[in-house]
Design an enzyme around this catalytic site. Structure first.
Site, mmCIF file in Angstrom:
data_model
loop_
_atom_site.group_PDB
_atom_site.id
_atom_site.type_symbol
_atom_site.label_atom_id
_atom_site.label_comp_id
_atom_site.label_asym_id
_atom_site.label_seq_id
_atom_site.Cartn_x
_atom_site.Cartn_y
_atom_site.Cartn_z
ATOM 1 N N GLU A 26 0.823 -1.249 -0.064
ATOM 2 C CA GLU A 26 -0.026 -0.211 0.084
ATOM 3 C C GLU A 26 1.108 1.299 -0.141
ATOM 4 O OE1 GLU A 26 -2.961 0.034 3.083
ATOM 5 O OE2 GLU A 26 -3.609 2.075 2.814
ATOM 6 N N ASN A 71 -6.645 1.569 2.848
ATOM 7 C CA ASN A 71 -7.318 2.837 3.098
ATOM 8 C C ASN A 71 -6.837 4.077 2.067
ATOM 9 O OD1 ASN A 71 -8.478 1.534 5.361
ATOM 10 N ND2 ASN A 71 -7.127 2.447 6.846
ATOM 11 N N ASN A 171 -12.372 -0.757 -0.834
ATOM 12 C CA ASN A 171 -11.622 -1.198 0.368
ATOM 13 C C ASN A 171 -12.232 -0.870 1.857
ATOM 14 O OD1 ASN A 171 -8.780 -2.476 1.894
ATOM 15 N ND2 ASN A 171 -9.245 -0.313 2.761
ATOM 16 N N GLU A 172 -12.449 -1.972 2.688
ATOM 17 C CA GLU A 172 -13.129 -1.857 3.795
ATOM 18 C C GLU A 172 -14.256 -0.628 3.956
ATOM 19 O OE1 GLU A 172 -10.179 -1.410 6.864
ATOM 20 O OE2 GLU A 172 -9.644 -3.340 6.618
ATOM 21 N N GLU A 291 -6.562 -9.250 3.546
ATOM 22 C CA GLU A 291 -5.645 -8.719 4.594
ATOM 23 C C GLU A 291 -5.513 -9.379 5.857
ATOM 24 O OE1 GLU A 291 -5.940 -4.491 5.595
ATOM 25 O OE2 GLU A 291 -6.643 -3.903 3.724
#
Ligand code: AHR
Length: 497
Positions: A26, A71, A171-172, A291
């Site tokens: 990331e 994130n 993502n999330e 993850e």
């Protein structure tokens, strides 16, 4: 104490998708800047990527690497990272409160990933952006040419399309920390529409629908039920994320955390199957555990980092011996669910909660968790077999009936090799193991690799590798029975051929 197990070549769980040994880079901390990329490093290649880091990644044989977040992706404008580097903007990066200089972007990363032998799992921004940016990025990456975005790629020096197969739809998106967090209804709709447009450009891609950020989320597993109601027919996988820590210093409880991981996998699979039934669908949804790791050591240090710098030392967990044991158990857990878990990413790969660390301008070195990950990646390819296990058990703070012996078995038919991965979770006593392997007639024990250490808190550093495996595990194979003594608190790899 003593454990018995039976391993039989006909007790097949599933073929293992090698992509369960994936990892993650990331734009966060020193993962990219100061990690894989450091133009001023003496061992940097002409593009600025560190050769010493590439070499360590190759040792791990990583089949797929997720990129660019995390994130980070929820605030990322991918257009900032392509074209002449001197024209790229510096942006405030809000997820981690750094400055993103965009020296590395999509093209550089794809090329680097090829050099380390990995595919790319690309994530699109469904936080601040949506259908339009995602479809343009896909056209830029995968369309051969003759259109605005694909010709732009060619003009940037990449004549051939990148042919990226696997794409994460955000993502999330359930997390309040996420830029552009969505309700499950909002996310489900947006992910569906994004997937629809992306598939019109390239029907051969595989898509990952965002699942819960952990079992601890208040919306788990309702999130999966609602979002998959929208995305079931357009997605191929749903994501799972989970990190564990030993904050209260209870190692027996910490090593039992895979009981939670197992519950997570089973619950998500059951929720997928519920949606399948509801939709009268013929399709099975697979799981992408994209993850997973231990993450807690660096929390306090991170709170003190000044914002708005490039490549600060964020999330730099220094892993100890017990962390390596849990990482081993997490790999074992996924192997036992190889019928549903088809992709997974150890988060992350370099410097940021990572098996590989670097010194800026200096050495690259291996953390304790490097080894179980490497063993699984090297020897865990083939068919996952269901071992029948009879092990003594213990009760921990949060879990009851935890088997001391945590194990998974992989049969590589092509190589005629069987590997038994085993963690002895007993912190005080060795475990005598008797394993019936009579169905593998004529096999011999090649080696019994062990990681053990008197001190559960022992760590490696750039200067000294205190925690590393050795091959003197001492197991033996006679008349179809493998016997041995698994040291207290140990990671074991028994290879038969
Ligand atoms: O891997 C670190 C962070 O953990 C990722 O950016 C995010 O997806 C998760 O919360």
């Amino acid at each position: 104490s003593k454990a018995k197990m039976i391993v039989d070549k006909s007790f097949r769980i599933s073929e293992i998708d090698p992509r369960i040994y994936g990892s993650f880079i990331e734009h966060l901390g020193r993962a990219v800047y100061g990690g894989i990329y450091e133009a001023s490093h003496p061992d940097a290649d002409p593009a600025g990527f560190r050769n010493d880091v590439k070499q360590l990644i190759r040792e791990l044989n990583v089949p797929i690497i997720r990129y660019p977040g995390g994130n980070f992706v929820s605030g990322y404008n991918w257009e900032d990272g392509v074209g002449p580097v001197e024209n790229r903007p510096k942006r405030l990066e809000l997820a981690w409160r750094t400055v993103e200089p965009n020296y590395v972007g999509t093209n550089e990363f794809v090329k680097w990933a090829q050099e380390v032998g990995s595919e790319v799992m690309m994530a699109v921004n469904l936080g601040t952006r949506g259908v339009d940016a995602a479809r343009n990025l896909l056209e830029y990456c995968n369309h051969p040419g003759g259109s605005y975005w694909s010709d732009l790629r060619r003009s940037h020096g990449y004549e051939q399309p990148h042919r990226i197969k696997t794409w994460c739809l955000g993502n999330e998106m359930d997390g309040p920390w996420q830029i552009g967090q969505k309700t499950p209804q909002e996310y489900g709709r947006l992910a569906y529409e994004t997937a629809k447009a992306m598939r019109l450009i390239d029907p051969s891609i595989e898509l990952v629908s965002c699942g819960s950020s952990s079992t601890g989320m208040p919306t788990f597993p309702e999130w999966e039920a609602v979002t998959l109601d929208h995305t079931y027919e357009v997605a191929d996988y749903v994501s799972l994320h989970q990190y564990y820590g030993n904050r209260d210093g209870d190692s027996a409880n910490f090593l039992a955390r895979t009981m939670d991981m197992e519950h997570f996998i089973k619950t998500v699979a059951a929720t997928c199957d519920y949606v399948k039934a509801k939709k009268r669908s013929k399709k099975t949804m697979y799981l992408s555990f994209d993850e997973w790791n231990v993450w807690y050591h660096s929390n306090d240090a991170d709170a003190k980092i000044e914002p708005w710098t490039i490549g600060p030392p964020q999330l730099e967990d220094i892993y100890n011996f017990e962390d390596a044991l849990l990482v081993g158990s997490m790999l074992i857990t996924m192997l036992r669910h190889a019928d549903r878990v088809k992709m997974a990413c150890l988060a992350q790969l370099v410097n940021v909660i990572a098996p590989i660390m670097t010194e800026n301008g200096g050495r690259a070195w291996k953390q304790t968790i490097f080894y179980p990950y490497m063993h699984a990646s090297l020897y865990g390819r083939g068919v996952s077999l269901q071992p029948i296990v009879d092990s003594p058990r213990y009760d921990a703070q949060d879990y009851t009936d935890v088997p001391y012996l945590d194990t998974a078995v992989v049969y590589n038919e092509a190589e005629e090799e069987v590997t038994i991965f085993a963690v002895n979770r007993n912190l005080n006593e060795a475990l005598d193991l008797e394993c019936d392997v009579r169905s593998f007639e004529g096999y011999r024990l090649v080696e019994h690799i062990v990681m053990e250490h008197e001190d559960l808190k022992a760590v490696n550093t750039a200067a000294e590798e205190k925690v590393k495996p050795h091959s003197g595990g001492g197991a033996s194979l006679r008349d179809g029975y493998l016997t041995g003594r698994l040291a207290k608190a140990s990671w074991n790899v028994m290879r038969l051929k």
